[in-house]
Design a protein around this motif. Sequence first.
Motif, PDB file in Angstrom:
ATOM      1  N   LEU A   2      17.703   3.356   8.961  1.00 47.96           N
ATOM      2  CA  LEU A   2      16.121   2.671   8.400  1.00 47.96           C
ATOM      3  C   LEU A   2      15.431   3.753   7.676  1.00 47.96           C
ATOM      4  CD1 LEU A   2      15.526   0.978  11.578  1.00 47.96           C
ATOM      5  CD2 LEU A   2      16.250  -0.119   9.724  1.00 47.96           C
ATOM      6  N   PHE A   3      14.781   3.258   6.760  1.00 53.79           N
ATOM      7  CA  PHE A   3      13.977   4.121   5.967  1.00 53.79           C
ATOM      8  C   PHE A   3      12.477   3.333   5.910  1.00 53.79           C
ATOM      9  CE2 PHE A   3      12.103   5.400   2.008  1.00 53.79           C
ATOM     10  CZ  PHE A   3      12.420   6.947   2.240  1.00 53.79           C
ATOM     11  N   HIS A   4      11.735   4.165   6.089  1.00 55.34           N
ATOM     12  CA  HIS A   4       9.906   3.739   5.969  1.00 55.34           C
ATOM     13  C   HIS A   4       9.215   4.938   5.279  1.00 55.34           C
ATOM     14  CE1 HIS A   4       5.805   4.899   7.134  1.00 55.34           C
ATOM     15  NE2 HIS A   4       5.781   3.550   6.981  1.00 55.34           N
ATOM     16  N   SER A   5       8.447   4.374   4.227  1.00 54.93           N
ATOM     17  CA  SER A   5       7.845   5.293   3.376  1.00 54.93           C
ATOM     18  C   SER A   5       6.286   5.022   3.564  1.00 54.93           C
ATOM     19  CB  SER A   5       7.921   5.158   2.016  1.00 54.93           C
ATOM     20  OG  SER A   5       7.381   6.317   1.324  1.00 54.93           O
ATOM     21  N   ASP A   6       5.505   5.965   3.580  1.00 53.09           N
ATOM     22  CA  ASP A   6       3.827   6.118   3.510  1.00 53.09           C
ATOM     23  C   ASP A   6       3.713   6.264   2.161  1.00 53.09           C
ATOM     24  OD1 ASP A   6       1.189   6.685   3.435  1.00 53.09           O
ATOM     25  OD2 ASP A   6       1.509   8.498   4.552  1.00 53.09           O
ATOM     26  N   CYS A   7       3.127   4.955   1.526  1.00 53.65           N
ATOM     27  CA  CYS A   7       2.867   4.843   0.414  1.00 53.65           C
ATOM     28  C   CYS A   7       1.327   4.547   0.127  1.00 53.65           C
ATOM     29  CB  CYS A   7       3.582   3.622  -0.289  1.00 53.65           C
ATOM     30  SG  CYS A   7       5.383   3.850  -0.471  1.00 53.65           S
ATOM     31  N   VAL A   8       0.414   5.211   0.922  1.00 52.22           N
ATOM     32  CA  VAL A   8      -0.686   5.113   0.637  1.00 52.22           C
ATOM     33  C   VAL A   8      -1.590   5.646  -0.310  1.00 52.22           C
ATOM     34  CG1 VAL A   8      -3.250   5.970   1.923  1.00 52.22           C
ATOM     35  CG2 VAL A   8      -1.147   4.878   3.531  1.00 52.22           C
ATOM     36  N   GLN A   9      -0.851   6.825  -0.929  1.00 57.09           N
ATOM     37  CA  GLN A   9      -1.559   7.485  -1.969  1.00 57.09           C
ATOM     38  C   GLN A   9      -1.042   6.754  -3.225  1.00 57.09           C
ATOM     39  OE1 GLN A   9      -3.976   9.507  -2.463  1.00 57.09           O
ATOM     40  NE2 GLN A   9      -4.631  10.122  -0.640  1.00 57.09           N
TER      41      GLN A   9
ATOM     42  N   HIS B 167      18.688   4.174  -0.772  1.00 53.91           N
ATOM     43  CA  HIS B 167      19.939   3.490  -1.104  1.00 53.91           C
ATOM     44  C   HIS B 167      21.173   4.413  -0.220  1.00 53.91           C
ATOM     45  CE1 HIS B 167      19.018   0.305  -3.625  1.00 53.91           C
ATOM     46  NE2 HIS B 167      18.274   0.899  -4.367  1.00 53.91           N
ATOM     47  N   SER B 168      20.978   5.669  -0.428  1.00 56.02           N
ATOM     48  CA  SER B 168      21.868   6.403   0.332  1.00 56.02           C
ATOM     49  C   SER B 168      21.978   6.212   1.806  1.00 56.02           C
ATOM     50  CB  SER B 168      21.935   8.049  -0.024  1.00 56.02           C
ATOM     51  OG  SER B 168      20.520   8.576   0.581  1.00 56.02           O
TER      52      SER B 168
ATOM     53  N   TRP C  32      14.331  -1.094  -4.607  1.00 57.70           N
ATOM     54  CA  TRP C  32      14.602   0.101  -3.932  1.00 57.70           C
ATOM     55  C   TRP C  32      15.256  -0.017  -2.657  1.00 57.70           C
ATOM     56  CZ3 TRP C  32       9.517   3.144  -4.898  1.00 57.70           C
ATOM     57  CH2 TRP C  32       9.273   3.294  -6.424  1.00 57.70           C
ATOM     58  N   ASN C  33      15.227  -1.353  -2.077  1.00 59.05           N
ATOM     59  CA  ASN C  33      16.070  -1.526  -0.805  1.00 59.05           C
ATOM     60  C   ASN C  33      15.253  -0.829   0.338  1.00 59.05           C
ATOM     61  OD1 ASN C  33      17.599  -3.322   0.451  1.00 59.05           O
ATOM     62  ND2 ASN C  33      19.383  -1.779   0.432  1.00 59.05           N
ATOM     63  N   LEU C  34      14.029  -0.783   0.541  1.00 58.84           N
ATOM     64  CA  LEU C  34      13.120  -0.268   1.466  1.00 58.84           C
ATOM     65  C   LEU C  34      13.076  -0.982   2.709  1.00 58.84           C
ATOM     66  CD1 LEU C  34       9.967   1.181  -0.608  1.00 58.84           C
ATOM     67  CD2 LEU C  34      12.486   2.394  -0.241  1.00 58.84           C
ATOM     68  N   ASP C  35      13.177  -0.536   3.767  1.00 61.92           N
ATOM     69  CA  ASP C  35      12.710  -1.282   5.073  1.00 61.92           C
ATOM     70  C   ASP C  35      11.417  -1.504   5.278  1.00 61.92           C
ATOM     71  OD1 ASP C  35      15.598  -1.770   6.111  1.00 61.92           O
ATOM     72  OD2 ASP C  35      15.620   0.516   6.062  1.00 61.92           O
ATOM     73  N   ALA C  36      10.688  -0.417   5.066  1.00 64.17           N
ATOM     74  CA  ALA C  36       9.250  -0.589   5.432  1.00 64.17           C
ATOM     75  C   ALA C  36       8.421   0.235   4.601  1.00 64.17           C
ATOM     76  CB  ALA C  36       8.912  -0.494   6.842  1.00 64.17           C
TER      77      ALA C  36
ATOM     78  N   VAL D  56       5.320  13.626  -5.711  1.00 64.90           N
ATOM     79  CA  VAL D  56       5.976  12.449  -5.356  1.00 64.90           C
ATOM     80  C   VAL D  56       7.250  12.458  -4.979  1.00 64.90           C
ATOM     81  CG1 VAL D  56       6.475  10.157  -6.541  1.00 64.90           C
ATOM     82  CG2 VAL D  56       4.199  11.302  -7.150  1.00 64.90           C
ATOM     83  N   GLN D  57       7.643  11.700  -4.389  1.00 62.96           N
ATOM     84  CA  GLN D  57       9.354  11.716  -3.842  1.00 62.96           C
ATOM     85  C   GLN D  57      10.000  10.604  -4.532  1.00 62.96           C
ATOM     86  OE1 GLN D  57      10.350  14.369  -2.436  1.00 62.96           O
ATOM     87  NE2 GLN D  57       8.284  15.136  -1.970  1.00 62.96           N
ATOM     88  N   ASP D  58      11.201  10.646  -4.948  1.00 65.21           N
ATOM     89  CA  ASP D  58      11.927   9.773  -5.700  1.00 65.21           C
ATOM     90  C   ASP D  58      12.658   8.805  -4.252  1.00 65.21           C
ATOM     91  OD1 ASP D  58      13.318   8.097  -7.194  1.00 65.21           O
ATOM     92  OD2 ASP D  58      14.787   9.623  -7.988  1.00 65.21           O
ATOM     93  N   ILE D  59      11.913   8.265  -3.499  1.00 67.38           N
ATOM     94  CA  ILE D  59      12.333   7.462  -2.559  1.00 67.38           C
ATOM     95  C   ILE D  59      13.403   6.548  -2.713  1.00 67.38           C
ATOM     96  CG2 ILE D  59      10.367   8.057  -1.323  1.00 67.38           C
ATOM     97  CD1 ILE D  59       9.309   5.117  -1.641  1.00 67.38           C
ATOM     98  N   GLY D  60      13.680   6.063  -3.995  1.00 72.02           N
ATOM     99  CA  GLY D  60      14.624   4.833  -4.233  1.00 72.02           C
ATOM    100  C   GLY D  60      15.904   5.346  -3.901  1.00 72.02           C
ATOM    101  N   PRO D  61      16.507   6.459  -4.530  1.00 75.92           N
ATOM    102  CA  PRO D  61      17.500   6.853  -4.457  1.00 75.92           C
ATOM    103  C   PRO D  61      18.200   7.217  -3.026  1.00 75.92           C
ATOM    104  CG  PRO D  61      16.861   7.720  -6.404  1.00 75.92           C
ATOM    105  CD  PRO D  61      15.775   6.996  -5.585  1.00 75.92           C
ATOM    106  N   LEU D  62      16.950   7.816  -2.206  1.00 69.88           N
ATOM    107  CA  LEU D  62      17.055   8.142  -0.960  1.00 69.88           C
ATOM    108  C   LEU D  62      17.210   6.874  -0.115  1.00 69.88           C
ATOM    109  CD1 LEU D  62      14.188  10.693  -0.421  1.00 69.88           C
ATOM    110  CD2 LEU D  62      16.773  11.397  -0.561  1.00 69.88           C
TER     111      LEU D  62
END
Length: 373
Positions: free
Chosen positions: A171-178, A163-164, A190-194, A155-161
């Motif tokens: 822009l930041f996208h994350s595949d959260c399928v799993q 924000h930075s 986490w302020n994600l874009d997608a 698992v990646q800690d995508i929240g801090p990534l």
Amino acid sequence: MIYLDYAATSPMSMNAIKAYAEAAEKAPGNSSSLHDIGGRAAELLEASRHAIASCLGGDPKGIYFTGCGSEASILAIVSLLNGVADPKKREIIYSAMEHSSITNFMAHLEGHGYIVKKALPDGSGRITSEQLSPLLTENTALVTIQHGNSETGIVQDIGPLCHSLKERGILFHSDCVQTFCKIPIEVKEWNLDAVSISAHKICGPKGIGAAWINPGTAWKPALPGTTHEKGFRGGTADVPGACSFAVAAKELSGSMSQNASRLKELRAYLKRQLRAAGIKAEFAEGEDPYQLPGIAGLILEKTEGQYALLTCNQRGIAISAGSACQAGMQKPSAAVVSLGYSDEEALRFIRVSMAPSTAEAELLAFTNALSAC
């Protein structure tokens, strides 16, 4: 047959099946039609949108239903890139551990004028700011990092990534399928874009996924002139599928903590049984808490992964030798190789993926089958 391949797909829950059947029977209309039957379908579609968004901690206006998780990822990435106003921003960064759908699509974008860069994980399998920083420039448009890897479960800690990256206008996208409904995801916090998600990984139906795009983030359709899903995707909405997806999501998210505890117990039991049987296998995994407890990726000492898979299958046990989307390709997993394993070691990789309903006896049967390899 003993099923230990839940990361590939999961059987539909009875409540999800019931929701699908009821929606198909009672709301057969096109959700875009103006008559009352269409209106009923539209109401159910919007209710499903709200339910799924609540599991992500995001605005329901950002949910767009798609045909699967892979399509959700590709459409989200293209739509975000289309919304970038600065023509000089033509650089994209992705991680070496992405799903094959994204990896292959990166090659496509590279052939269409984008500069694509690959971020390698650190020694623990994580993508951190230290891995990303050397790759970032003023022309970086988008970064896509998978939340949880389907093969290793890291698992990646995508929240801090995120924000930075926001501080630099990237822009930041994350595949959260799993990870959807298995570990907490808070897109707003986490302020994600997608993000992209899928129903069939959480005991919902196959053939439906969704993208969530922050309503405050600019985007333009991948296919101009599309009218469905607010221009995000063409095609009549699958209302029964969306209802079933929503029910599965609410059902699983409501027991997320208990499920995680049970899966950790099963994973620990599997490790004990492998040691007791004298099976030498190295776990390709993340450091706690950066590991999905339902996935166990093993590098066998001598046995090739596909041989182990076939041996288990002959004994009525379903496992995987990697991502189901690349099964049968006879090449080492890019995600496993990115962790520092050789190609030869990666070919000895197998994946056991469990559900909370998995029994210890099933894992014991798997261990016995592996002993016969």
